[in-house]
Write a protein that holds these residues in place. Structure first.
Motif: not given
Length: 290
Positions: A205, A209, A211-214, A218
């Motif tokens: 995380a 690239s 940072k928006n994926i948990r 996701d």
């Protein structure tokens, strides 16, 4: 003196001749006895074989008699059921003609389903052959095409589709996706599910690239969504036919214990199926029963 010597010689000769004759007779008797013994053993063996064959034949006959008795019993039960059914039919005034019509309707419906399934299987085979022929040898190394239970599965490796550690489509995947899109557009009566899959390694995380994926849920969903949008926006596939979904790490095709296994599990599947409403229409056409 000479006369006595001659007599002695004659007697000795007779004795010797008698001895030779007796020895020869003994040898003949022994040979005959041996032959009789061998004949006896052969007869004894033949007798034992015949005895065993008779026992086996008796057992088979007993088994056949048991089977015949069971068949007679089954026949009697069936006859009884038939008689009971006929009696009930007569008591309830059931129309035989109506029953025959219902059976005919059911048979027609079954034949229709078989014809539809055969047509679907044939179309899937043609679709698979067309797709396989359109891909190059290099592409076939990273694209696996299978037909399972009437559904076409196109499995693409993640390193062929996406940029490293990302859900963005890379330039190398463009040609392959264009060929798959053409096949999808040629078969307008099929729906398309894009399904993302990952290995069991947690996402990083902290990467820019990512940072928006948990988590892997996701990542798998976003990768499937990227493929759907590429098919729609770049290759003109009707979005009404497309569905994007992610299964994270929970649908592996092999163990994640090795790097090779993890690589196989990191994949995106393009699943091509006949439209669901066609099958629902078929169900709606089923003959009513009372």
């Amino acid at each position: 003196m000479k006369k006595n010597l001659v007599m002695f010689s004659v007697i000795a000769g007779c004795v010797l001749m008698s001895s030779c004759v007796s020895k020869k007779s003994l040898e003949n008797c022994q040979a005959e006895n041996q032959k009789l013994s061998e004949n006896f053993r052969d007869m004894a063996k033949n007798y034992q074989d015949a005895k065993e064959q008779l026992a086996a034949s008796t057992a088979r006959m007993t088994s056949l008699e048991d089977q015949l008795a069971q068949q007679k019993k089954d026949y009697a039960a069936l006859q009884g059921s038939l008689d009971k059914s006929l009696a009930n039919a007569g008591q309830n005034n059931i129309s035989i003609d109506k029953l025959v019509d219902q059976i005919n309707e059911s048979n027609q419906y079954i034949r229709h389903l078989v014809e539809v399934k055969s047509k679907s299987d044939s179309l899937n085979l043609v679709l698979t052959n067309n797709l396989t022929r359109s891909l190059s040898k290099e592409e076939l190394k990273e694209v696996d095409v299978q037909v399972l239970k009437g559904v076409v599965y196109i499995s693409l490796a993640d390193n062929m589709l996406y940029k490293s550690g990302s859900y963005e489509i890379n330039d190398r995947a463009a040609e392959t996706l264009s060929k798959i899109a053409k096949i999808i557009k040629d078969y307008k009566d099929y729906d398309v599910l894009i399904e993302g899959n990952t290995d069991n390694v947690p996402v990083n995380a902290s990467a820019a690239s990512m940072k928006n994926i948990r988590n892997n849920w996701d990542l798998s969903c976003l990768r499937a969504s990227s493929v759907v949008q590429a098919l729609q926006n770049q290759y003109g596939v009707d979005p009404k036919r497309l569905t994007a979904g992610g299964r994270g790490e929970y649908n592996p095709v092999t163990s994640n214990d090795t790097e090779v296994g993890k690589q196989r599990n990191r994949r995106t599947q393009i699943i091509i199926t006949p439209k669901l409403d066609q099958f629902m229409d078929l169900i709606g056409q089923a003959p009513e029963t009372e």
